[in-house]
Design an enzyme around this catalytic site. Structure first.
Site, PDB file in Angstrom:
ATOM      1  N   LYS A 267      10.529  -6.109   0.335  1.00 29.37           N
ATOM      2  CA  LYS A 267       9.628  -5.223  -0.421  1.00 29.37           C
ATOM      3  C   LYS A 267       8.369  -6.000  -0.780  1.00 29.37           C
ATOM      4  O   LYS A 267       8.433  -7.057  -1.389  1.00 29.37           O
ATOM      5  CB  LYS A 267      10.320  -4.731  -1.689  1.00 29.37           C
ATOM      6  CG  LYS A 267       9.403  -3.948  -2.633  1.00 29.37           C
ATOM      7  CD  LYS A 267      10.098  -3.642  -3.960  1.00 29.37           C
ATOM      8  CE  LYS A 267       9.148  -3.031  -4.977  1.00 29.37           C
ATOM      9  NZ  LYS A 267       9.794  -2.794  -6.301  1.00 29.37           N
ATOM     10  N   ASP A 272       2.110  -3.239  -8.625  1.00 32.53           N
ATOM     11  CA  ASP A 272       2.808  -1.993  -8.936  1.00 32.53           C
ATOM     12  C   ASP A 272       2.420  -1.485 -10.320  1.00 32.53           C
ATOM     13  O   ASP A 272       2.904  -1.967 -11.340  1.00 32.53           O
ATOM     14  CB  ASP A 272       4.322  -2.203  -8.878  1.00 32.53           C
ATOM     15  CG  ASP A 272       5.087  -0.921  -9.156  1.00 32.53           C
ATOM     16  OD1 ASP A 272       4.485   0.167  -9.043  1.00 32.53           O
ATOM     17  OD2 ASP A 272       6.283  -1.010  -9.474  1.00 32.53           O
ATOM     18  N   LYS A 279       3.288   2.836 -15.492  1.00 29.51           N
ATOM     19  CA  LYS A 279       4.034   1.946 -16.377  1.00 29.51           C
ATOM     20  C   LYS A 279       3.301   1.819 -17.703  1.00 29.51           C
ATOM     21  O   LYS A 279       2.069   1.770 -17.745  1.00 29.51           O
ATOM     22  CB  LYS A 279       4.169   0.548 -15.755  1.00 29.51           C
ATOM     23  CG  LYS A 279       5.010   0.480 -14.507  1.00 29.51           C
ATOM     24  CD  LYS A 279       5.049  -0.947 -13.969  1.00 29.51           C
ATOM     25  CE  LYS A 279       5.806  -1.026 -12.651  1.00 29.51           C
ATOM     26  NZ  LYS A 279       7.254  -0.821 -12.822  1.00 29.51           N
ATOM     27  N   ASP A 290       5.713  -7.978  -7.642  1.00 25.80           N
ATOM     28  CA  ASP A 290       6.569  -6.976  -7.014  1.00 25.80           C
ATOM     29  C   ASP A 290       6.600  -7.114  -5.494  1.00 25.80           C
ATOM     30  O   ASP A 290       7.190  -6.277  -4.808  1.00 25.80           O
ATOM     31  CB  ASP A 290       6.109  -5.568  -7.412  1.00 25.80           C
ATOM     32  CG  ASP A 290       7.269  -4.591  -7.525  1.00 25.80           C
ATOM     33  OD1 ASP A 290       8.418  -5.047  -7.643  1.00 25.80           O
ATOM     34  OD2 ASP A 290       7.024  -3.371  -7.492  1.00 25.80           O
ATOM     35  N   ASP A 349       7.248   5.532  -9.647  1.00 27.13           N
ATOM     36  CA  ASP A 349       7.525   4.134  -9.968  1.00 27.13           C
ATOM     37  C   ASP A 349       8.821   3.657  -9.314  1.00 27.13           C
ATOM     38  O   ASP A 349       9.209   2.512  -9.465  1.00 27.13           O
ATOM     39  CB  ASP A 349       7.577   3.927 -11.480  1.00 27.13           C
ATOM     40  CG  ASP A 349       7.470   2.463 -11.871  1.00 27.13           C
ATOM     41  OD1 ASP A 349       6.953   1.676 -11.051  1.00 27.13           O
ATOM     42  OD2 ASP A 349       7.909   2.100 -12.981  1.00 27.13           O
ATOM     43  N   GLU A 351       9.091   3.283  -6.141  1.00 28.44           N
ATOM     44  CA  GLU A 351       8.376   3.231  -4.869  1.00 28.44           C
ATOM     45  C   GLU A 351       8.934   2.209  -3.894  1.00 28.44           C
ATOM     46  O   GLU A 351       8.779   2.341  -2.678  1.00 28.44           O
ATOM     47  CB  GLU A 351       6.888   2.933  -5.122  1.00 28.44           C
ATOM     48  CG  GLU A 351       6.501   1.480  -5.278  1.00 28.44           C
ATOM     49  CD  GLU A 351       7.158   0.764  -6.450  1.00 28.44           C
ATOM     50  OE1 GLU A 351       7.387  -0.449  -6.363  1.00 28.44           O
ATOM     51  OE2 GLU A 351       7.443   1.436  -7.474  1.00 28.44           O
ATOM     52  N   ARG A 353      11.921   1.510  -2.935  1.00 28.39           N
ATOM     53  CA  ARG A 353      12.915   2.053  -2.010  1.00 28.39           C
ATOM     54  C   ARG A 353      12.270   2.890  -0.907  1.00 28.39           C
ATOM     55  O   ARG A 353      12.829   3.033   0.178  1.00 28.39           O
ATOM     56  CB  ARG A 353      13.957   2.864  -2.787  1.00 28.39           C
ATOM     57  CG  ARG A 353      13.431   4.088  -3.505  1.00 28.39           C
ATOM     58  CD  ARG A 353      14.372   4.560  -4.615  1.00 28.39           C
ATOM     59  NE  ARG A 353      14.359   3.625  -5.737  1.00 28.39           N
ATOM     60  CZ  ARG A 353      15.111   3.775  -6.838  1.00 28.39           C
ATOM     61  NH1 ARG A 353      15.917   4.825  -6.956  1.00 28.39           N
ATOM     62  NH2 ARG A 353      15.054   2.894  -7.810  1.00 28.39           N
TER      63      ARG A 353
END
Length: 504
Positions: A267, A272, A279, A290, A349, A351, A353
Protein backbone atom coordinates in the site's frame (compact mmCIF):
# COMPACT_ATOMS: atom_id res chain seq x y z
CA UNK A 1 26.03 5.99 5.28
CA UNK A 2 27.68 4.08 8.11
CA UNK A 3 30.61 1.85 7.11
CA UNK A 4 31.03 -1.69 8.44
CA UNK A 5 34.30 -3.53 8.97
CA UNK A 6 35.23 -6.87 10.53
CA UNK A 7 38.35 -6.82 12.67
CA UNK A 8 40.60 -9.43 14.23
CA UNK A 9 42.24 -6.81 16.43
CA UNK A 10 41.92 -7.05 20.16
CA UNK A 11 39.73 -4.67 22.12
CA UNK A 12 42.75 -3.14 23.79
CA UNK A 13 44.72 -2.53 20.59
CA UNK A 14 42.24 -1.26 18.00
CA UNK A 15 42.23 2.49 17.49
CA UNK A 16 38.71 3.89 17.70
CA UNK A 17 36.93 6.84 19.25
CA UNK A 18 34.77 4.62 21.45
CA UNK A 19 34.93 1.00 22.55
CA UNK A 20 31.53 -0.65 23.07
CA UNK A 21 31.17 -3.50 25.56
CA UNK A 22 28.23 -5.41 26.96
CA UNK A 23 27.15 -5.86 30.56
CA UNK A 24 24.37 -8.03 31.94
CA UNK A 25 22.38 -8.62 35.09
CA UNK A 26 23.16 -11.72 37.13
CA UNK A 27 22.32 -13.06 40.57
CA UNK A 28 25.68 -11.80 41.80
CA UNK A 29 25.32 -8.31 40.38
CA UNK A 30 26.63 -6.74 37.21
CA UNK A 31 28.40 -9.10 34.82
CA UNK A 32 30.84 -8.11 32.07
CA UNK A 33 29.82 -9.96 28.90
CA UNK A 34 32.20 -12.03 26.75
CA UNK A 35 34.20 -9.97 24.27
CA UNK A 36 35.17 -7.38 26.86
CA UNK A 37 37.79 -9.39 28.77
CA UNK A 38 40.66 -7.15 27.70
CA UNK A 39 38.69 -4.06 28.66
CA UNK A 40 37.92 -5.48 32.08
CA UNK A 41 41.59 -6.32 32.51
CA UNK A 42 42.51 -2.70 31.73
CA UNK A 43 40.23 -1.73 34.62
CA UNK A 44 42.12 -4.21 36.84
CA UNK A 45 39.12 -6.53 36.77
CA UNK A 46 36.88 -3.87 38.30
CA UNK A 47 34.88 -2.68 35.26
CA UNK A 48 31.63 -4.04 36.70
CA UNK A 49 32.31 -2.36 40.04
CA UNK A 50 33.03 0.99 38.40
CA UNK A 51 29.87 0.77 36.30
CA UNK A 52 27.74 -0.15 39.32
CA UNK A 53 29.14 2.90 41.10
CA UNK A 54 27.93 4.99 38.15
CA UNK A 55 24.44 3.47 38.46
CA UNK A 56 24.61 0.87 35.70
CA UNK A 57 22.42 -2.19 36.21
CA UNK A 58 22.82 -4.03 32.90
CA UNK A 59 19.23 -3.47 31.83
CA UNK A 60 18.30 -3.50 28.14
CA UNK A 61 18.43 -0.02 26.65
CA UNK A 62 20.95 1.21 29.20
CA UNK A 63 24.13 2.97 28.04
CA UNK A 64 26.92 4.21 30.31
CA UNK A 65 29.99 6.16 29.13
CA UNK A 66 33.24 6.31 31.06
CA UNK A 67 36.81 7.35 30.28
CA UNK A 68 39.11 4.53 29.27
CA UNK A 69 42.11 3.72 31.48
CA UNK A 70 45.69 3.32 30.32
CA UNK A 71 46.11 0.20 28.23
CA UNK A 72 43.27 0.89 25.82
CA UNK A 73 43.74 2.69 22.51
CA UNK A 74 40.18 4.04 22.57
CA UNK A 75 39.71 7.06 24.88
CA UNK A 76 36.11 6.21 25.82
CA UNK A 77 34.30 3.02 26.84
CA UNK A 78 30.54 2.68 26.34
CA UNK A 79 28.85 -0.12 28.29
CA UNK A 80 25.44 -1.20 26.99
CA UNK A 81 22.98 -3.35 28.89
CA UNK A 82 22.13 -6.83 27.64
CA UNK A 83 19.46 -7.62 30.20
CA UNK A 84 19.62 -10.85 32.18
CA UNK A 85 22.66 -13.01 31.53
CA UNK A 86 21.86 -16.32 29.82
CA UNK A 87 22.15 -19.58 31.67
CA UNK A 88 25.52 -21.34 31.70
CA UNK A 89 26.43 -22.56 28.26
CA UNK A 90 23.80 -20.47 26.52
CA UNK A 91 24.57 -17.64 24.12
CA UNK A 92 22.97 -14.21 24.08
CA UNK A 93 19.96 -14.04 21.77
CA UNK A 94 20.21 -12.36 18.38
CA UNK A 95 17.59 -9.75 19.20
CA UNK A 96 19.33 -8.94 22.50
CA UNK A 97 22.57 -8.27 20.61
CA UNK A 98 20.73 -6.36 17.88
CA UNK A 99 19.04 -4.01 20.33
CA UNK A 100 22.18 -3.48 22.40
CA UNK A 101 24.18 -2.58 19.30
CA UNK A 102 21.39 -0.25 18.20
CA UNK A 103 21.37 1.48 21.57
CA UNK A 104 25.12 1.99 21.35
CA UNK A 105 25.00 3.35 17.80
CA UNK A 106 22.22 5.82 18.69
CA UNK A 107 24.20 7.00 21.70
CA UNK A 108 27.25 7.60 19.53
CA UNK A 109 25.76 10.01 16.99
CA UNK A 110 28.53 12.37 15.87
CA UNK A 111 31.26 9.77 16.49
CA UNK A 112 33.66 8.79 13.71
CA UNK A 113 34.52 5.21 14.66
CA UNK A 114 33.26 2.79 17.28
CA UNK A 115 34.63 -0.68 17.97
CA UNK A 116 32.00 -3.18 19.14
CA UNK A 117 33.35 -5.81 21.55
CA UNK A 118 30.03 -7.58 22.14
CA UNK A 119 29.61 -11.37 22.53
CA UNK A 120 30.23 -13.21 19.25
CA UNK A 121 30.21 -17.00 19.15
CA UNK A 122 29.14 -17.46 15.52
CA UNK A 123 28.57 -15.56 12.28
CA UNK A 124 24.90 -15.13 13.21
CA UNK A 125 25.93 -13.08 16.25
CA UNK A 126 28.10 -10.83 14.10
CA UNK A 127 25.20 -10.37 11.68
CA UNK A 128 22.80 -9.40 14.49
CA UNK A 129 25.27 -6.90 15.97
CA UNK A 130 25.95 -5.41 12.55
CA UNK A 131 22.23 -5.09 11.82
CA UNK A 132 21.56 -3.42 15.15
CA UNK A 133 24.46 -1.00 14.84
CA UNK A 134 23.68 -0.01 11.25
CA UNK A 135 19.98 0.44 11.96
CA UNK A 136 20.67 2.27 15.20
CA UNK A 137 23.04 4.66 13.43
CA UNK A 138 20.23 5.83 11.16
CA UNK A 139 19.30 9.52 11.16
CA UNK A 140 17.05 11.40 8.77
CA UNK A 141 18.75 14.74 8.21
CA UNK A 142 17.81 15.54 4.60
CA UNK A 143 15.91 18.64 5.68
CA UNK A 144 18.21 19.60 8.55
CA UNK A 145 21.38 20.92 6.98
CA UNK A 146 21.67 23.27 9.91
CA UNK A 147 20.01 23.42 13.28
CA UNK A 148 20.39 26.40 15.59
CA UNK A 149 23.23 27.59 13.40
CA UNK A 150 25.11 24.30 13.68
CA UNK A 151 25.39 21.34 11.37
CA UNK A 152 22.99 18.54 12.23
CA UNK A 153 24.75 15.83 14.22
CA UNK A 154 25.75 13.08 11.82
CA UNK A 155 25.26 9.40 12.62
CA UNK A 156 28.08 7.10 13.67
CA UNK A 157 30.42 6.94 10.66
CA UNK A 158 32.07 3.53 11.08
CA UNK A 159 31.27 0.31 12.94
CA UNK A 160 34.13 -2.14 13.56
CA UNK A 161 33.11 -5.59 14.82
CA UNK A 162 35.71 -7.16 17.08
CA UNK A 163 35.79 -10.93 17.43
CA UNK A 164 34.56 -11.39 13.85
CA UNK A 165 36.58 -13.26 11.24
CA UNK A 166 36.97 -11.19 8.07
CA UNK A 167 38.51 -14.08 6.09
CA UNK A 168 35.87 -16.62 7.14
CA UNK A 169 33.24 -17.12 4.41
CA UNK A 170 30.35 -17.33 6.87
CA UNK A 171 31.35 -14.12 8.66
CA UNK A 172 31.98 -12.30 5.40
CA UNK A 173 28.60 -13.37 4.02
CA UNK A 174 26.89 -12.34 7.26
CA UNK A 175 28.44 -8.87 7.08
CA UNK A 176 27.51 -8.43 3.43
CA UNK A 177 23.95 -9.54 4.10
CA UNK A 178 23.62 -7.23 7.09
CA UNK A 179 24.92 -4.28 5.09
CA UNK A 180 22.59 -4.88 2.13
CA UNK A 181 19.57 -5.48 4.35
CA UNK A 182 20.08 -2.47 6.61
CA UNK A 183 20.81 -0.12 3.73
CA UNK A 184 17.50 -1.07 2.15
CA UNK A 185 15.63 -0.78 5.46
CA UNK A 186 17.13 2.67 5.88
CA UNK A 187 16.09 3.50 2.32
CA UNK A 188 12.53 2.58 3.29
CA UNK A 189 12.83 4.76 6.40
CA UNK A 190 13.98 7.69 4.25
CA UNK A 191 10.93 7.32 2.02
CA UNK A 192 8.55 7.10 4.97
CA UNK A 193 10.08 10.19 6.56
CA UNK A 194 10.13 12.23 3.35
CA UNK A 195 7.56 15.07 3.37
CA UNK A 196 4.55 14.40 1.13
CA UNK A 197 5.13 17.58 -0.88
CA UNK A 198 8.30 15.89 -2.16
CA UNK A 199 7.23 12.24 -2.14
CA UNK A 200 4.12 11.61 -4.21
CA UNK A 201 3.24 8.83 -6.67
CA UNK A 202 5.25 10.21 -9.59
CA UNK A 203 8.41 10.89 -7.57
CA UNK A 204 8.12 7.57 -5.71
CA UNK A 205 7.91 5.80 -9.08
CA UNK A 206 11.00 7.70 -10.26
CA UNK A 207 12.96 6.57 -7.20
CA UNK A 208 11.99 2.95 -7.86
CA UNK A 209 12.96 3.29 -11.52
CA UNK A 210 16.39 4.65 -10.57
CA UNK A 211 16.96 1.80 -8.10
CA UNK A 212 15.91 -0.68 -10.75
CA UNK A 213 18.57 0.61 -13.12
CA UNK A 214 21.20 0.54 -10.38
CA UNK A 215 20.52 -3.08 -9.40
CA UNK A 216 19.45 -4.58 -12.72
CA UNK A 217 15.76 -4.94 -11.86
CA UNK A 218 12.87 -4.63 -14.28
CA UNK A 219 10.54 -1.73 -13.48
CA UNK A 220 7.21 -0.96 -15.10
CA UNK A 221 5.17 2.15 -14.23
CA UNK A 222 1.50 2.57 -15.09
CA UNK A 223 0.45 6.24 -15.04
CA UNK A 224 -3.10 7.66 -15.01
CA UNK A 225 -3.67 7.01 -18.71
CA UNK A 226 -2.46 3.42 -18.49
CA UNK A 227 -4.48 2.82 -15.33
CA UNK A 228 -7.59 4.23 -16.98
CA UNK A 229 -7.08 2.13 -20.10
CA UNK A 230 -6.52 -0.98 -17.97
CA UNK A 231 -9.58 -0.44 -15.80
CA UNK A 232 -7.87 -0.02 -12.44
CA UNK A 233 -10.91 1.50 -10.76
CA UNK A 234 -9.66 1.09 -7.21
CA UNK A 235 -6.38 2.94 -7.64
CA UNK A 236 -7.98 5.61 -9.84
CA UNK A 237 -10.92 6.00 -7.47
CA UNK A 238 -8.62 6.77 -4.55
CA UNK A 239 -6.33 9.07 -6.52
CA UNK A 240 -8.90 11.06 -8.48
CA UNK A 241 -9.27 13.75 -5.80
CA UNK A 242 -5.57 14.66 -5.90
CA UNK A 243 -3.77 17.01 -8.28
CA UNK A 244 -0.94 14.46 -8.49
CA UNK A 245 -2.12 11.31 -10.21
CA UNK A 246 -1.72 7.71 -8.99
CA UNK A 247 0.71 5.06 -10.20
CA UNK A 248 1.01 1.28 -10.15
CA UNK A 249 4.66 0.28 -10.09
CA UNK A 250 6.04 -3.21 -10.70
CA UNK A 251 9.63 -3.98 -9.72
CA UNK A 252 10.85 -7.49 -10.47
CA UNK A 253 13.92 -9.47 -9.45
CA UNK A 254 14.57 -12.76 -11.20
CA UNK A 255 17.20 -15.39 -10.47
CA UNK A 256 18.31 -17.93 -13.12
CA UNK A 257 18.10 -20.82 -10.64
CA UNK A 258 14.79 -19.80 -9.05
CA UNK A 259 12.10 -22.44 -8.80
CA UNK A 260 9.49 -20.29 -7.08
CA UNK A 261 8.06 -16.80 -7.36
CA UNK A 262 6.98 -14.62 -4.45
CA UNK A 263 4.79 -11.59 -5.13
CA UNK A 264 4.79 -8.71 -2.67
CA UNK A 265 2.10 -6.02 -2.75
CA UNK A 266 2.47 -2.72 -0.88
CA UNK A 267 0.00 0.00 0.00
CA UNK A 268 1.49 3.32 -1.10
CA UNK A 269 -0.76 6.18 -0.05
CA UNK A 270 1.84 8.94 -0.05
CA UNK A 271 -0.52 11.15 1.92
CA UNK A 272 -3.85 10.15 3.42
CA UNK A 273 -6.18 12.99 4.35
CA UNK A 274 -9.07 10.53 4.48
CA UNK A 275 -10.57 12.07 1.34
CA UNK A 276 -14.16 13.29 1.65
CA UNK A 277 -14.36 11.24 4.86
CA UNK A 278 -11.77 13.67 6.21
CA UNK A 279 -9.60 12.72 9.14
CA UNK A 280 -9.97 15.02 12.17
CA UNK A 281 -7.13 17.14 13.51
CA UNK A 282 -4.74 15.00 15.48
CA UNK A 283 -5.07 12.08 13.08
CA UNK A 284 -3.56 13.42 9.86
CA UNK A 285 -0.21 14.92 10.92
CA UNK A 286 1.75 11.69 10.35
CA UNK A 287 -0.19 10.44 7.35
CA UNK A 288 2.85 10.74 5.10
CA UNK A 289 3.65 7.31 6.55
CA UNK A 290 0.67 5.65 4.85
CA UNK A 291 3.01 4.43 2.12
CA UNK A 292 5.08 2.35 4.54
CA UNK A 293 3.85 -0.91 3.02
CA UNK A 294 5.02 0.10 -0.46
CA UNK A 295 8.36 1.24 0.99
CA UNK A 296 8.77 -2.14 2.71
CA UNK A 297 7.98 -4.06 -0.48
CA UNK A 298 10.36 -1.92 -2.52
CA UNK A 299 13.16 -2.36 0.02
CA UNK A 300 12.59 -6.11 0.28
CA UNK A 301 12.80 -6.67 -3.49
CA UNK A 302 16.04 -4.69 -3.78
CA UNK A 303 17.51 -6.42 -0.72
CA UNK A 304 16.66 -9.86 -2.15
CA UNK A 305 18.44 -8.87 -5.35
CA UNK A 306 21.51 -7.54 -3.56
CA UNK A 307 21.79 -10.66 -1.42
CA UNK A 308 21.27 -12.84 -4.50
CA UNK A 309 18.47 -15.08 -3.23
CA UNK A 310 17.56 -17.91 -5.60
CA UNK A 311 13.90 -16.93 -5.86
CA UNK A 312 11.93 -14.61 -8.14
CA UNK A 313 10.51 -11.68 -6.18
CA UNK A 314 8.06 -9.24 -7.72
CA UNK A 315 6.96 -6.09 -5.96
CA UNK A 316 3.72 -4.24 -6.73
CA UNK A 317 3.46 -0.70 -5.36
CA UNK A 318 -0.03 0.80 -5.44
CA UNK A 319 0.64 4.54 -5.18
CA UNK A 320 -1.87 7.35 -4.72
CA UNK A 321 -2.67 10.46 -2.70
CA UNK A 322 -6.04 10.39 -0.93
CA UNK A 323 -7.28 13.97 -1.04
CA UNK A 324 -10.66 15.77 -0.85
CA UNK A 325 -11.73 17.90 -3.81
CA UNK A 326 -14.59 18.39 -6.24
CA UNK A 327 -13.34 15.44 -8.25
CA UNK A 328 -12.77 13.09 -5.30
CA UNK A 329 -14.66 9.84 -4.81
CA UNK A 330 -17.70 10.35 -2.55
CA UNK A 331 -19.19 8.04 0.06
CA UNK A 332 -21.89 6.18 -1.86
CA UNK A 333 -19.94 6.05 -5.14
CA UNK A 334 -19.43 2.65 -6.78
CA UNK A 335 -16.07 1.73 -8.29
CA UNK A 336 -15.48 -0.99 -10.85
CA UNK A 337 -12.24 -2.67 -9.86
CA UNK A 338 -9.57 -4.17 -12.08
CA UNK A 339 -11.00 -7.61 -11.27
CA UNK A 340 -14.40 -6.54 -12.64
CA UNK A 341 -16.04 -6.55 -9.21
CA UNK A 342 -17.89 -3.46 -8.09
CA UNK A 343 -17.27 -1.84 -4.70
CA UNK A 344 -19.57 0.59 -2.92
CA UNK A 345 -17.40 3.14 -1.13
CA UNK A 346 -19.01 3.84 2.24
CA UNK A 347 -15.94 5.53 3.70
CA UNK A 348 -13.23 7.16 1.59
CA UNK A 349 -10.80 6.79 4.50
CA UNK A 350 -10.88 3.03 3.94
CA UNK A 351 -8.89 3.64 0.77
CA UNK A 352 -5.91 1.36 1.28
CA UNK A 353 -7.92 -1.77 0.61
CA UNK A 354 -9.13 -0.25 -2.67
CA UNK A 355 -5.66 0.30 -4.13
CA UNK A 356 -4.44 -3.03 -2.77
CA UNK A 357 -7.39 -4.84 -4.34
CA UNK A 358 -6.35 -3.80 -7.85
CA UNK A 359 -2.71 -4.66 -7.18
CA UNK A 360 -3.62 -8.06 -5.71
CA UNK A 361 -5.68 -8.90 -8.79
CA UNK A 362 -2.86 -7.84 -11.08
CA UNK A 363 -0.27 -9.80 -9.09
CA UNK A 364 -2.53 -12.88 -9.19
CA UNK A 365 -2.51 -12.84 -13.00
CA UNK A 366 1.13 -13.94 -12.95
CA UNK A 367 0.19 -16.95 -10.81
CA UNK A 368 2.98 -16.66 -8.22
CA UNK A 369 3.52 -19.36 -5.63
CA UNK A 370 2.46 -16.92 -2.91
CA UNK A 371 1.36 -13.32 -2.47
CA UNK A 372 2.05 -11.24 0.64
CA UNK A 373 0.60 -7.76 0.96
CA UNK A 374 1.88 -5.20 3.44
CA UNK A 375 -0.07 -2.15 4.55
CA UNK A 376 -0.65 0.42 7.25
CA UNK A 377 -4.26 -0.59 6.83
CA UNK A 378 -6.36 -0.16 9.96
CA UNK A 379 -6.42 1.68 13.25
CA UNK A 380 -8.31 -1.34 14.54
CA UNK A 381 -5.13 -3.41 14.33
CA UNK A 382 -3.30 -0.85 16.44
CA UNK A 383 -6.08 -1.01 19.03
CA UNK A 384 -5.81 -4.80 19.04
CA UNK A 385 -2.03 -5.25 19.09
CA UNK A 386 -0.49 -1.92 20.09
CA UNK A 387 2.17 0.19 18.46
CA UNK A 388 4.95 -2.38 18.13
CA UNK A 389 3.23 -5.49 16.76
CA UNK A 390 1.85 -6.15 13.29
CA UNK A 391 -0.99 -8.54 12.55
CA UNK A 392 -0.79 -11.47 10.14
CA UNK A 393 -3.79 -12.88 8.29
CA UNK A 394 -3.74 -15.55 5.60
CA UNK A 395 -5.85 -17.99 3.63
CA UNK A 396 -3.51 -20.78 4.76
CA UNK A 397 -2.96 -21.36 8.47
CA UNK A 398 0.43 -23.02 7.98
CA UNK A 399 1.66 -20.10 5.89
CA UNK A 400 0.45 -17.63 8.50
CA UNK A 401 2.29 -19.60 11.20
CA UNK A 402 5.46 -19.69 9.10
CA UNK A 403 5.44 -15.92 8.62
CA UNK A 404 4.82 -15.39 12.33
CA UNK A 405 7.77 -17.61 13.23
CA UNK A 406 9.98 -15.86 10.67
CA UNK A 407 9.04 -12.44 12.04
CA UNK A 408 9.87 -13.52 15.57
CA UNK A 409 13.17 -14.99 14.39
CA UNK A 410 14.31 -11.74 12.76
CA UNK A 411 13.19 -9.63 15.72
CA UNK A 412 9.91 -8.16 14.42
CA UNK A 413 6.96 -8.44 16.78
CA UNK A 414 3.88 -9.94 15.13
CA UNK A 415 0.76 -11.90 15.93
CA UNK A 416 -1.42 -14.28 13.88
CA UNK A 417 -4.99 -13.04 13.39
CA UNK A 418 -8.09 -14.89 12.11
CA UNK A 419 -10.33 -14.22 9.12
CA UNK A 420 -13.77 -15.03 10.59
CA UNK A 421 -16.19 -15.90 7.79
CA UNK A 422 -19.13 -14.45 9.73
CA UNK A 423 -17.70 -10.93 9.36
CA UNK A 424 -17.97 -11.11 5.56
CA UNK A 425 -21.74 -10.54 5.58
CA UNK A 426 -21.24 -7.06 7.03
CA UNK A 427 -19.72 -5.97 3.72
CA UNK A 428 -22.78 -6.96 1.67
CA UNK A 429 -24.00 -4.04 -0.41
CA UNK A 430 -27.48 -3.51 -1.88
CA UNK A 431 -25.85 -1.64 -4.78
CA UNK A 432 -22.53 -3.31 -5.57
CA UNK A 433 -20.81 -6.68 -5.24
CA UNK A 434 -19.21 -5.64 -1.97
CA UNK A 435 -18.80 -2.56 0.24
CA UNK A 436 -15.45 -1.27 1.44
CA UNK A 437 -16.69 -1.24 5.04
CA UNK A 438 -18.27 -3.81 7.32
CA UNK A 439 -18.77 -4.26 11.04
CA UNK A 440 -16.85 -1.79 13.18
CA UNK A 441 -15.79 -4.38 15.75
CA UNK A 442 -13.00 -6.45 14.29
CA UNK A 443 -12.29 -3.80 11.67
CA UNK A 444 -8.78 -5.09 10.99
CA UNK A 445 -10.17 -8.55 10.25
CA UNK A 446 -12.89 -7.09 8.02
CA UNK A 447 -10.19 -5.36 5.96
CA UNK A 448 -8.38 -8.68 5.57
CA UNK A 449 -11.58 -10.37 4.40
CA UNK A 450 -12.08 -7.61 1.83
CA UNK A 451 -8.58 -8.12 0.42
CA UNK A 452 -9.06 -11.88 0.25
CA UNK A 453 -11.86 -11.31 -2.27
CA UNK A 454 -9.28 -10.08 -4.81
CA UNK A 455 -6.69 -12.85 -4.48
CA UNK A 456 -6.56 -15.31 -7.36
CA UNK A 457 -8.09 -18.73 -6.78
CA UNK A 458 -5.66 -21.31 -5.45
CA UNK A 459 -2.92 -18.81 -4.61
CA UNK A 460 -1.46 -18.81 -1.11
CA UNK A 461 -1.85 -15.32 0.35
CA UNK A 462 -0.98 -13.44 3.52
CA UNK A 463 -1.74 -9.92 4.70
CA UNK A 464 0.50 -7.97 7.10
CA UNK A 465 -1.18 -4.99 8.79
CA UNK A 466 1.77 -2.89 9.98
CA UNK A 467 -0.29 0.14 11.06
CA UNK A 468 1.19 -0.03 14.57
CA UNK A 469 4.95 -0.44 14.12
CA UNK A 470 5.45 1.34 10.76
CA UNK A 471 5.88 4.81 12.24
CA UNK A 472 7.25 5.31 15.74
CA UNK A 473 6.14 8.52 17.42
CA UNK A 474 7.75 7.93 20.81
CA UNK A 475 11.35 8.13 21.97
CA UNK A 476 13.87 5.98 20.06
CA UNK A 477 14.74 2.61 21.58
CA UNK A 478 17.20 -0.11 20.62
CA UNK A 479 17.71 0.21 16.88
CA UNK A 480 14.26 1.76 16.34
CA UNK A 481 14.31 5.49 15.54
CA UNK A 482 11.63 8.09 15.87
CA UNK A 483 9.63 8.21 12.61
CA UNK A 484 9.69 5.58 9.87
CA UNK A 485 10.94 2.18 11.05
CA UNK A 486 11.08 -0.01 7.93
CA UNK A 487 8.73 -2.50 9.57
CA UNK A 488 8.27 -5.87 7.80
CA UNK A 489 11.33 -5.59 5.52
CA UNK A 490 13.34 -8.14 7.52
CA UNK A 491 10.38 -10.50 7.63
CA UNK A 492 9.81 -10.26 3.87
CA UNK A 493 13.48 -10.84 3.06
CA UNK A 494 13.72 -13.84 5.36
CA UNK A 495 10.47 -15.15 3.86
CA UNK A 496 12.02 -14.86 0.39
CA UNK A 497 15.12 -16.66 1.68
CA UNK A 498 13.06 -19.54 3.09
CA UNK A 499 11.14 -19.71 -0.18
CA UNK A 500 14.41 -19.90 -2.10
CA UNK A 501 15.60 -22.70 0.18
CA UNK A 502 12.45 -24.69 -0.59
CA UNK A 503 11.17 -24.54 2.99
CA UNK A 504 7.93 -22.82 1.94
Amino acid sequence: MTALTLSTAGAATLRADVLVVGVAKSGKGLLVAPGAEAVDQAFDGKLATVLETLGAAGAEGEATKLPAPAGLKAPVVLAVGLGSAPEDGQAYGAETLRRAAGTAARTLNGTKKAAFALPITAAEDAEAIAEGALLGAYAYTAYQESKNGKDAKKPLAEVALLGAKPRDKAFKAAAERALALTEEINRARDLINMPPNDLYPETFAAIVTAAGKEHGLKVQVLDEKALDKGGYGGILGVGKGAVRGPRLVKIAYTHPEAEKTLALVGKGITYDSGGISLKPAGHNETMKCDMSGAAAVFAAVVAAARIGLAVNVTGWLALAENMPSGSATRPGDVLRMYSGKTVEVLNTDAEGRLVLADALTKASEENPDAIVDVATLTGAMVLALGNRTFGIMANDDDYRTAIHEIAEEVGEQSWPMPLPADLRKGMDSPTADIANMGERMGGGLVAGLFLQEFVGEGITWAHLDIAGPAFHEGAPYGYTPKGGTGSAVRTLVKLAERTADGEL
